[in-house]
Design a protein around this motif. Structure first.
Motif, PDB file in Angstrom:
ATOM      1  N   PRO A  41       0.803  -1.229   0.000  1.00 50.68           N
ATOM      2  CA  PRO A  41       0.000   0.000   0.000  1.00 50.68           C
ATOM      3  C   PRO A  41       0.832   1.273   0.000  1.00 50.68           C
ATOM      4  O   PRO A  41       0.280   2.375  -0.058  1.00 50.68           O
ATOM      5  N   GLU A  42       2.159   1.157   0.069  1.00 56.68           N
ATOM      6  CA  GLU A  42       3.033   2.326   0.171  1.00 56.68           C
ATOM      7  C   GLU A  42       3.398   2.917  -1.183  1.00 56.68           C
ATOM      8  O   GLU A  42       4.054   3.964  -1.245  1.00 56.68           O
ATOM      9  N   VAL A  43       3.001   2.266  -2.274  1.00 57.58           N
ATOM     10  CA  VAL A  43       3.360   2.740  -3.615  1.00 57.58           C
ATOM     11  C   VAL A  43       2.082   3.077  -4.380  1.00 57.58           C
ATOM     12  O   VAL A  43       0.981   2.715  -3.952  1.00 57.58           O
ATOM     13  N   PRO A  44       2.168   3.801  -5.504  1.00 62.32           N
ATOM     14  CA  PRO A  44       0.969   4.099  -6.299  1.00 62.32           C
ATOM     15  C   PRO A  44       0.209   2.830  -6.670  1.00 62.32           C
ATOM     16  O   PRO A  44       0.786   1.748  -6.784  1.00 62.32           O
ATOM     17  N   LYS A  45      -1.095   3.007  -6.849  1.00 64.20           N
ATOM     18  CA  LYS A  45      -2.012   1.863  -6.904  1.00 64.20           C
ATOM     19  C   LYS A  45      -1.649   0.821  -7.944  1.00 64.20           C
ATOM     20  O   LYS A  45      -1.795  -0.387  -7.694  1.00 64.20           O
ATOM     21  N   HIS A  46      -1.181   1.206  -9.124  1.00 58.69           N
ATOM     22  CA  HIS A  46      -0.884   0.218 -10.158  1.00 58.69           C
ATOM     23  C   HIS A  46       0.359  -0.617  -9.835  1.00 58.69           C
ATOM     24  O   HIS A  46       0.512  -1.716 -10.373  1.00 58.69           O
ATOM     25  N   ARG A  47       1.233  -0.106  -8.964  1.00 58.24           N
ATOM     26  CA  ARG A  47       2.502  -0.791  -8.719  1.00 58.24           C
ATOM     27  C   ARG A  47       2.479  -1.683  -7.488  1.00 58.24           C
ATOM     28  O   ARG A  47       3.432  -2.427  -7.261  1.00 58.24           O
ATOM     29  N   GLY A  48       1.417  -1.633  -6.692  1.00 58.37           N
ATOM     30  CA  GLY A  48       1.406  -2.401  -5.454  1.00 58.37           C
ATOM     31  C   GLY A  48       0.528  -3.625  -5.491  1.00 58.37           C
ATOM     32  O   GLY A  48       0.100  -4.127  -4.443  1.00 58.37           O
ATOM     33  N   LEU A  49       0.266  -4.156  -6.691  1.00 56.43           N
ATOM     34  CA  LEU A  49      -0.644  -5.286  -6.854  1.00 56.43           C
ATOM     35  C   LEU A  49       0.112  -6.564  -7.198  1.00 56.43           C
ATOM     36  O   LEU A  49       1.149  -6.526  -7.873  1.00 56.43           O
ATOM     37  N   THR A  50      -0.424  -7.674  -6.735  1.00 53.55           N
ATOM     38  CA  THR A  50       0.125  -8.985  -7.077  1.00 53.55           C
ATOM     39  C   THR A  50      -1.035  -9.906  -7.444  1.00 53.55           C
ATOM     40  O   THR A  50      -2.137  -9.784  -6.896  1.00 53.55           O
ATOM     41  N   TYR A  51      -0.770 -10.811  -8.344  1.00 56.92           N
ATOM     42  CA  TYR A  51      -1.799 -11.669  -8.933  1.00 56.92           C
ATOM     43  C   TYR A  51      -1.630 -13.092  -8.378  1.00 56.92           C
ATOM     44  O   TYR A  51      -0.518 -13.627  -8.355  1.00 56.92           O
ATOM     45  N   PHE A  52      -2.742 -13.682  -7.968  1.00 60.00           N
ATOM     46  CA  PHE A  52      -2.699 -15.010  -7.372  1.00 60.00           C
ATOM     47  C   PHE A  52      -3.741 -15.925  -8.020  1.00 60.00           C
ATOM     48  O   PHE A  52      -4.716 -15.461  -8.622  1.00 60.00           O
ATOM     49  N   ILE A  53      -3.525 -17.192  -7.838  1.00 61.97           N
ATOM     50  CA  ILE A  53      -4.554 -18.202  -8.066  1.00 61.97           C
ATOM     51  C   ILE A  53      -5.099 -18.555  -6.691  1.00 61.97           C
ATOM     52  O   ILE A  53      -4.341 -18.933  -5.791  1.00 61.97           O
TER      53      ILE A  53
END
Length: 400
Positions: free
Chosen positions: A170-182
């Motif tokens: 949550p410390e970075v801009p919204k597009h850069r702080g995401l990770t994708y999971f199954i």
């Protein structure tokens, strides 16, 4: 089967392979699941996928050749309506970003239909602005612990697995702080609740994730690169929703055209002119979808798919509205208000009232029409981008 030579097959070789396969697996005498499993093993599921992942490393355009050959030999798989997310979105995403172990584990049961998939993307506060999702995934040793809520999740009540977009920084801009999971939909902490729609049915669900533990082996792509992975899913989603092949006068325009021809007492000049306008628009959209499929056959789905999905939504709503106008009072009847959990919308198999109500959702699902217009303007037409004041602001500092 002809052994692989290491060189991607051409159209002639693929036809030979299909003929040999059908000679060994009679479509009329083989259980469909077994047939599809064997087809996957032979590399004839998605021929452009890697060898061992249901493909042969062939050009994407040759998939149409294989599908046509199987149909010519009498194999047209049935009952696949509930697999649209797995086949249309999960498979290409896993093929593009999955590890060898992930491809080996997930692609085959996805293709055969033994495992159903759903998509955990939208949230109550992050639908059109998907990059603003707040569902958190926190690293805990070899696992990730997930807390959050997702909404509008088709097939979650049937799904074994889900595509999950979560925030890991949550410390970075919204597009850069995401990770994708199954996400394992059977894991403790996953709670699926139906969302009843205006039609009376519940295709959709809201999904609560309360301390769901996912091993790092279920991460798809690199940590913090979830937006990049999600874009692949979204581009494929829009093509799969709005880009399906249809014959001339297929879909809703065919239903309304037949109504006009068979019910002369319903005809008025004004509605005839509207029908002609919609018929031409539907045919133009059909040809555009065909062109897009041809482009996709030699590349990957891009932002142009947004235009296809946009026209699909708007035409469905206008055509279903015309059908009600033609029917008058009869169009206000509704065939079945009972609560059901269908695999998807049955626009062609239900009554005019259902079609009209259900088509309202076409401009929301798979990306709202407003967002798609922005995508088309900026990424297809090259128009100046809208001002984005949150571009360089940490997600935790954004107003919500």
């Amino acid at each position: 089967m002809t052994p692989s030579t290491g060189t991607p097959p051409d159209a002639a070789e693929l036809r030979r392979r299909v003929a040999e396969f059908v000679a060994e697996h009679d479509p009329a005498a083989t259980d469909q699941t077994e047939f599809l499993a064997a087809r996957f093993d032979a590399g004839l599921a998605w021929v452009h996928f890697p060898v061992g992942a249901g493909g042969l490393g062939a050009p994407r355009a040759l998939q149409n050749v294989v599908d046509a050959e199987f149909e010519r030999h009498g194999f047209v798989p049935a009952g696949r309506e509930g697999l649209v997310i797995g086949l249309g979105m999960a498979a290409p995403t896993i093929a593009a970003f999955g590890t060898r172990e992930q491809r080996d584990r997930f692609l085959k049961p996805l293709y055969t239909g033994e495992e159903v998939w759903c998509q955990l993307f939208s949230e109550p506060g992050a639908g059109s602005d998907l990059a603003a999702v707040g569902t958190r995934a926190v690293r805990d040793g070899a696992d990730w612990v997930v807390h959050g809520q997702k909404v509008w999740t088709s097939l979650a009540h049937r799904a074994r697995w889900a595509l999950l977009l979560a925030r890991t920084d949550p410390e970075v801009p919204k597009h850069r702080g995401l990770t994708y999971f199954i996400c394992d939909m059977t894991a403790p902490g996953v709670d699926v609740r139906p969302l009843r729609q205006i039609t009376g049915e519940a295709e959709f669900n809201e999904v609560y994730l309360d301390g769901v533990r996912l091993p790092d082996s279920l991460r798809l792509g690199e940590v913090g690169q979830g937006w990049k992975v999600a874009l692949t899913t979204l581009m494929n989603e829009r093509v799969s929703i709005g880009g399906r092949p249809e014959p001339r006068e297929g879909g809703l325009i065919g239903i309304v055209s037949d109504l006009w021809r068979t019910r002369p007492e319903l005809r008025t000049r004004g509605l005839h002119e509207e029908l002609l306008r919609l018929w031409v628009a539907a045919e133009a959209a059909r040809l555009t979808r065909e062109r897009l499929r041809q482009q996709t056959a030699v590349g990957q789905p891009g932002p142009e798919g947004s235009a296809v999905k946009l026209s699909f939504a708007e035409l469905n709503q206008r055509i279903s509205g015309l059908e009600l106008e033609l029917l008058g009072v009869d169009g206000l009847t509704y065939d079945d208000w009972s609560f059901r959990r269908p695999d998807g919308p049955d626009l062609l198999g239900r009554g005019a009232g259902f079609r009209y109500l259900r088509s309202r959702g076409n401009s929301i699902e798979g990306g709202t029409s407003e967002i798609l217009r922005t995508v088309i303007a900026e990424r297809v037409l090259g128009l100046p981008a809208e001002p984005r004041t949150d571009k360089d602001v940490a997600w935790k500092d954004l107003p919500r």
